[in-house]
Write a protein that holds these residues in place. Sequence first.
Motif, short mmCIF file in Angstrom:
data_model
loop_
_atom_site.label_atom_id
_atom_site.label_comp_id
_atom_site.label_asym_id
_atom_site.label_seq_id
_atom_site.Cartn_x
_atom_site.Cartn_y
_atom_site.Cartn_z
N ALA A 7 0.74 -1.25 0.03
CA ALA A 7 -0.03 -0.08 0.05
C ALA A 7 0.80 1.26 -0.01
CB ALA A 7 -1.03 0.04 1.10
N TYR A 8 1.92 1.35 0.59
CA TYR A 8 2.91 2.67 0.73
C TYR A 8 3.42 2.58 -0.41
CZ TYR A 8 6.99 5.19 1.64
OH TYR A 8 8.09 5.89 1.42
N SER A 11 0.98 3.98 -3.00
CA SER A 11 0.43 5.44 -2.67
C SER A 11 1.40 6.40 -3.13
CB SER A 11 -0.01 5.44 -1.20
OG SER A 11 1.47 5.52 -0.30
N ASP A 15 -3.95 6.68 -5.82
CA ASP A 15 -4.57 6.67 -4.67
C ASP A 15 -4.97 5.04 -4.41
OD1 ASP A 15 -5.12 9.60 -4.68
OD2 ASP A 15 -7.09 9.22 -5.73
N VAL A 16 -4.84 4.85 -3.13
CA VAL A 16 -5.06 3.26 -2.51
C VAL A 16 -5.79 3.40 -1.03
CG1 VAL A 16 -2.67 3.37 -1.70
CG2 VAL A 16 -3.88 1.29 -2.17
N THR A 17 -6.42 2.41 -0.92
CA THR A 17 -7.20 2.07 0.36
C THR A 17 -6.26 1.02 1.14
OG1 THR A 17 -9.20 3.12 -0.20
CG2 THR A 17 -8.97 1.67 1.60
N LEU A 18 -6.20 0.86 2.35
CA LEU A 18 -5.59 -0.07 2.90
C LEU A 18 -6.42 -0.65 4.10
CD1 LEU A 18 -3.38 -2.16 3.67
CD2 LEU A 18 -2.03 -0.37 5.12
N THR A 111 -6.28 9.04 7.23
CA THR A 111 -5.73 9.58 6.00
C THR A 111 -4.24 10.04 6.29
OG1 THR A 111 -7.87 10.31 5.35
CG2 THR A 111 -6.14 11.08 4.06
N SER A 113 -1.72 10.32 4.27
CA SER A 113 -1.27 11.19 3.17
C SER A 113 -2.58 11.42 2.13
CB SER A 113 -0.08 10.46 2.22
OG SER A 113 -0.69 9.43 1.60
N THR A 115 -2.98 10.42 -0.80
CA THR A 115 -3.08 9.27 -1.64
C THR A 115 -3.53 8.04 -0.80
OG1 THR A 115 -0.84 9.10 -1.86
CG2 THR A 115 -1.98 10.48 -3.57
N LEU A 116 -3.32 7.99 0.52
CA LEU A 116 -3.40 6.84 1.23
C LEU A 116 -4.33 6.94 2.17
CD1 LEU A 116 -2.48 4.03 2.11
CD2 LEU A 116 -0.55 4.98 3.37
N ARG A 117 -5.42 5.96 2.32
CA ARG A 117 -6.78 6.10 3.37
C ARG A 117 -6.48 4.73 4.02
NH1 ARG A 117 -12.74 5.97 3.54
NH2 ARG A 117 -12.92 4.64 1.66
#
Length: 268
Positions: A7-8, A11, A15-18, A111, A113, A115-117
């Motif tokens: 995920a890191y 991102s 955009d990515v969700t973890l 959140t 960042s 781009t990362l949720r």
Amino acid sequence: MLAANIAYCLSQKADVTLADCDVEEPNVHLFFPSVHVDSPVCVANPEIDREACTLCGKCADFCRYGALVVMQDKVFFNSSLCHSCGGCMLVCPERAISEKPRAIGAVEVRTPSPTLRIITGRLNEGEVAVPFIISSVKTSFESDETVIIDGPPGIACPVIETLRGADACILVTEPTPFGLHDLILAADVAEKLGIPASVVINKSDGRDEDIVAFCDERGIPLLLRIPYSREWARLHGEGDLIARHSVEWQENFLRVFDAAVHLGGGGK
């Protein structure tokens, strides 16, 4: 570790969700410290109107989980056994049963960042309704394009609920007899659910022959071997990520993700 690193890496460019569906002991959020917003997760439990109840026993006869027991002067309810199906309320001829919500955990959203949720499911201590929390986590990311799920270990109901609807799964194992035993069981579950599976070997010590042989026999892609490294164990124990320190391993984790996407037919 694998889900957080993938995920890191993703991102950094999209955009990515973890999502952490290991709700009894969630820890993904520890790698991405940030503030969070909680949403309680509730289940519906029956509430008996003792004045209206005639102790006919139809509610207890209906409940296949033994959550309701009709005694001489009251109906005993065990919340740990209730599956919140609502059937007892429907079969009660006196309409003496209503439903009331009971909080069993929460879904936390972070959140760290732009781009990362991070979505974390957390079960309250003493509760057992794990699938309800996992289902709530999955509802939280229904509209997200790219989702990485960190699932619980084993093959029981929490794993089934986590895998349901996934495009592909990566089974993380270790080169030990126990690792191979659990890998075989998990691969069987994925096959039963019709979800394409692949394998990553963690803590590889160069003696992975049994794992490799199983993958070859079953036609399961072996995507990566992560070495047994004291330094990486230290990083992980401190809440850090391999990908933050190695461009080479950023590329390795991204290749694992691309392979999983290909295996799943290009879905989420």
